[in-house]
Design a protein around this motif. Structure first.
Motif, PDB file in Angstrom:
ATOM      1  N   LEU A  25     -22.783  10.093 -31.275  1.00 29.88           N
ATOM      2  CA  LEU A  25     -21.627  10.323 -30.407  1.00 29.88           C
ATOM      3  C   LEU A  25     -20.359   9.847 -31.103  1.00 29.88           C
ATOM      4  CD1 LEU A  25     -23.111   9.013 -27.049  1.00 29.88           C
ATOM      5  CD2 LEU A  25     -22.866  11.388 -27.754  1.00 29.88           C
ATOM      6  N   VAL A  26     -19.250  10.436 -30.733  1.00 28.09           N
ATOM      7  CA  VAL A  26     -17.957  10.056 -31.300  1.00 28.09           C
ATOM      8  C   VAL A  26     -17.011   9.701 -30.165  1.00 28.09           C
ATOM      9  CG1 VAL A  26     -15.971  10.843 -32.644  1.00 28.09           C
ATOM     10  CG2 VAL A  26     -18.239  11.604 -33.256  1.00 28.09           C
ATOM     11  N   ARG A  27     -16.289   8.606 -30.331  1.00 27.01           N
ATOM     12  CA  ARG A  27     -15.202   8.211 -29.427  1.00 27.01           C
ATOM     13  C   ARG A  27     -13.967   8.086 -30.300  1.00 27.01           C
ATOM     14  NH1 ARG A  27     -17.333   5.515 -24.670  1.00 27.01           N
ATOM     15  NH2 ARG A  27     -19.586   5.399 -24.830  1.00 27.01           N
ATOM     16  N   ALA A  28     -12.809   8.476 -29.777  1.00 27.47           N
ATOM     17  CA  ALA A  28     -11.612   8.447 -30.616  1.00 27.47           C
ATOM     18  C   ALA A  28     -10.379   8.101 -29.801  1.00 27.47           C
ATOM     19  CB  ALA A  28     -11.412   9.792 -31.295  1.00 27.47           C
ATOM     20  N   ALA A  29      -9.398   7.534 -30.493  1.00 26.88           N
ATOM     21  CA  ALA A  29      -8.085   7.247 -29.903  1.00 26.88           C
ATOM     22  C   ALA A  29      -7.057   7.440 -31.002  1.00 26.88           C
ATOM     23  CB  ALA A  29      -8.035   5.822 -29.365  1.00 26.88           C
ATOM     24  N   PHE A  51      -3.637  -2.403 -33.602  1.00 25.01           N
ATOM     25  CA  PHE A  51      -4.924  -1.856 -34.015  1.00 25.01           C
ATOM     26  C   PHE A  51      -6.029  -2.289 -33.050  1.00 25.01           C
ATOM     27  CE2 PHE A  51      -8.856  -1.515 -36.429  1.00 25.01           C
ATOM     28  CZ  PHE A  51      -8.748  -0.200 -36.856  1.00 25.01           C
ATOM     29  N   VAL A  52      -5.943  -3.518 -32.550  1.00 23.59           N
ATOM     30  CA  VAL A  52      -6.925  -3.992 -31.565  1.00 23.59           C
ATOM     31  C   VAL A  52      -6.830  -3.142 -30.306  1.00 23.59           C
ATOM     32  CG1 VAL A  52      -7.578  -5.943 -30.109  1.00 23.59           C
ATOM     33  CG2 VAL A  52      -6.942  -6.327 -32.487  1.00 23.59           C
ATOM     34  N   ARG A  53      -5.599  -2.834 -29.878  1.00 25.71           N
ATOM     35  CA  ARG A  53      -5.386  -1.999 -28.700  1.00 25.71           C
ATOM     36  C   ARG A  53      -5.943  -0.588 -28.944  1.00 25.71           C
ATOM     37  NH1 ARG A  53       0.105  -1.926 -28.338  1.00 25.71           N
ATOM     38  NH2 ARG A  53       0.028  -4.109 -27.731  1.00 25.71           N
ATOM     39  N   LEU A  54      -5.728  -0.064 -30.145  1.00 25.03           N
ATOM     40  CA  LEU A  54      -6.247   1.258 -30.504  1.00 25.03           C
ATOM     41  C   LEU A  54      -7.777   1.265 -30.477  1.00 25.03           C
ATOM     42  CD1 LEU A  54      -5.489   4.124 -31.547  1.00 25.03           C
ATOM     43  CD2 LEU A  54      -5.740   3.195 -33.851  1.00 25.03           C
ATOM     44  N   ALA A  55      -8.386   0.213 -31.009  1.00 22.87           N
ATOM     45  CA  ALA A  55      -9.853   0.119 -31.004  1.00 22.87           C
ATOM     46  C   ALA A  55     -10.382   0.021 -29.574  1.00 22.87           C
ATOM     47  CB  ALA A  55     -10.300  -1.089 -31.820  1.00 22.87           C
ATOM     48  N   ASP A  56      -9.695  -0.717 -28.709  1.00 22.44           N
ATOM     49  CA  ASP A  56     -10.102  -0.804 -27.302  1.00 22.44           C
ATOM     50  C   ASP A  56     -10.009   0.556 -26.616  1.00 22.44           C
ATOM     51  OD1 ASP A  56     -10.623  -3.492 -27.559  1.00 22.44           O
ATOM     52  OD2 ASP A  56      -8.689  -4.139 -26.730  1.00 22.44           O
ATOM     53  N   GLN A  57      -8.928   1.286 -26.897  1.00 22.70           N
ATOM     54  CA  GLN A  57      -8.785   2.628 -26.319  1.00 22.70           C
ATOM     55  C   GLN A  57      -9.905   3.542 -26.797  1.00 22.70           C
ATOM     56  OE1 GLN A  57      -4.935   4.005 -27.472  1.00 22.70           O
ATOM     57  NE2 GLN A  57      -3.852   2.823 -25.915  1.00 22.70           N
ATOM     58  N   ALA A  58     -10.273   3.412 -28.061  1.00 24.09           N
ATOM     59  CA  ALA A  58     -11.357   4.243 -28.603  1.00 24.09           C
ATOM     60  C   ALA A  58     -12.686   3.899 -27.942  1.00 24.09           C
ATOM     61  CB  ALA A  58     -11.449   4.078 -30.118  1.00 24.09           C
ATOM     62  N   ARG A  59     -12.941   2.610 -27.714  1.00 29.69           N
ATOM     63  CA  ARG A  59     -14.189   2.203 -27.060  1.00 29.69           C
ATOM     64  C   ARG A  59     -14.251   2.706 -25.624  1.00 29.69           C
ATOM     65  NH1 ARG A  59     -12.855  -2.722 -28.549  1.00 29.69           N
ATOM     66  NH2 ARG A  59     -13.204  -3.060 -30.731  1.00 29.69           N
ATOM     67  N   ALA A  90     -12.964  14.414 -28.442  1.00 24.33           N
ATOM     68  CA  ALA A  90     -12.906  13.117 -27.762  1.00 24.33           C
ATOM     69  C   ALA A  90     -11.480  12.810 -27.322  1.00 24.33           C
ATOM     70  CB  ALA A  90     -13.422  12.016 -28.685  1.00 24.33           C
ATOM     71  N   LEU A  91     -10.505  13.084 -28.192  1.00 21.78           N
ATOM     72  CA  LEU A  91      -9.104  12.862 -27.821  1.00 21.78           C
ATOM     73  C   LEU A  91      -8.700  13.762 -26.655  1.00 21.78           C
ATOM     74  CD1 LEU A  91      -7.383  12.580 -31.308  1.00 21.78           C
ATOM     75  CD2 LEU A  91      -7.658  10.766 -29.625  1.00 21.78           C
ATOM     76  N   LYS A  92      -9.129  15.012 -26.714  1.00 22.59           N
ATOM     77  CA  LYS A  92      -8.779  15.958 -25.655  1.00 22.59           C
ATOM     78  C   LYS A  92      -9.363  15.518 -24.311  1.00 22.59           C
ATOM     79  CE  LYS A  92      -8.430  20.928 -25.219  1.00 22.59           C
ATOM     80  NZ  LYS A  92      -8.803  22.209 -25.800  1.00 22.59           N
ATOM     81  N   GLU A  93     -10.609  15.043 -24.319  1.00 19.94           N
ATOM     82  CA  GLU A  93     -11.231  14.571 -23.079  1.00 19.94           C
ATOM     83  C   GLU A  93     -10.545  13.318 -22.561  1.00 19.94           C
ATOM     84  OE1 GLU A  93     -15.440  14.254 -22.933  1.00 19.94           O
ATOM     85  OE2 GLU A  93     -15.743  16.260 -23.775  1.00 19.94           O
ATOM     86  N   ALA A  94     -10.134  12.429 -23.462  1.00 24.46           N
ATOM     87  CA  ALA A  94      -9.426  11.222 -23.036  1.00 24.46           C
ATOM     88  C   ALA A  94      -8.091  11.577 -22.394  1.00 24.46           C
ATOM     89  CB  ALA A  94      -9.211  10.285 -24.222  1.00 24.46           C
ATOM     90  N   VAL A  95      -7.392  12.540 -22.967  1.00 27.66           N
ATOM     91  CA  VAL A  95      -6.111  12.975 -22.400  1.00 27.66           C
ATOM     92  C   VAL A  95      -6.342  13.609 -21.032  1.00 27.66           C
ATOM     93  CG1 VAL A  95      -4.237  14.643 -22.676  1.00 27.66           C
ATOM     94  CG2 VAL A  95      -4.897  13.206 -24.583  1.00 27.66           C
ATOM     95  N   ALA A  96      -7.361  14.447 -20.919  1.00 25.90           N
ATOM     96  CA  ALA A  96      -7.660  15.089 -19.640  1.00 25.90           C
ATOM     97  C   ALA A  96      -8.011  14.051 -18.580  1.00 25.90           C
ATOM     98  CB  ALA A  96      -8.802  16.086 -19.806  1.00 25.90           C
ATOM     99  N   GLU A  97      -8.754  13.033 -18.986  1.00 25.07           N
ATOM    100  CA  GLU A  97      -9.121  11.956 -18.059  1.00 25.07           C
ATOM    101  C   GLU A  97      -7.874  11.218 -17.564  1.00 25.07           C
ATOM    102  OE1 GLU A  97     -11.569   8.252 -19.132  1.00 25.07           O
ATOM    103  OE2 GLU A  97     -13.017   9.890 -18.938  1.00 25.07           O
TER     104      GLU A  97
END
Length: 132
Positions: A25-29, A51-59, A90-97
């Motif tokens: 699986l892939v998660r992305a931010a 970068f920590v905030r970016l990693a949290d968003q990706a998780r 993954a980015l597209k789904e995060a934006v849609a969410e």
């Protein structure tokens, strides 16, 4: 679990995408830099809170299954240029969410504002009725 940070130019801005690959699986931010960051700015970004905030968003992003590997070498070379299609999904789904969450929050705020205005109007009407 492995993470990949990719920096690319999307036509307008320099964008950094952090992908987390785990169990197929892939998660992305993504983080938008704007102007092209130099090495010092990238090092400060990687060592800082951003970068920590970016990693949290990706998780927290929704997981998307990794696509199959391309069969032709030209496709493989092209895939290595920028971010992968799984990361894009993954980015597209995060934006849609986020769009759905923002829409619900906007509705709640509008309802609260309408209730507040109604209460204010009722209080004003009562005060007028009492001669104040």
């Amino acid at each position: 679990m492995s993470g990949v940070f990719t920096l690319y130019h999307d036509g307008r801005f320099w964008v950094g995408v952090y992908e987390i690959h785990e169990d197929g699986l892939v998660r992305a931010a993504r983080h938008i830099f704007g102007a092209e960051p130099n090495n010092a700015e990238l090092a400060a970004f990687a060592a800082g809170r951003d970068f920590v905030r970016l990693a949290d968003q990706a998780r927290e992003a929704p997981p998307v299954p990794e696509s199959e590997r391309p069969k032709r070498p030209a496709k493989q070379a092209k895939a290595q240029e920028g971010i992968g299609t799984a990361a894009q999904r993954a980015l597209k789904e995060a934006v849609a969410e986020r769009v759905v969450e923002n829409k619900a929050a906007r509705k709640r705020r509008a309802a609260a504002e309408a209730t507040r205005r109604r209460e204010l109007a009722r209080a004003k009407a009562r005060a007028k009725h009492r001669g104040r």
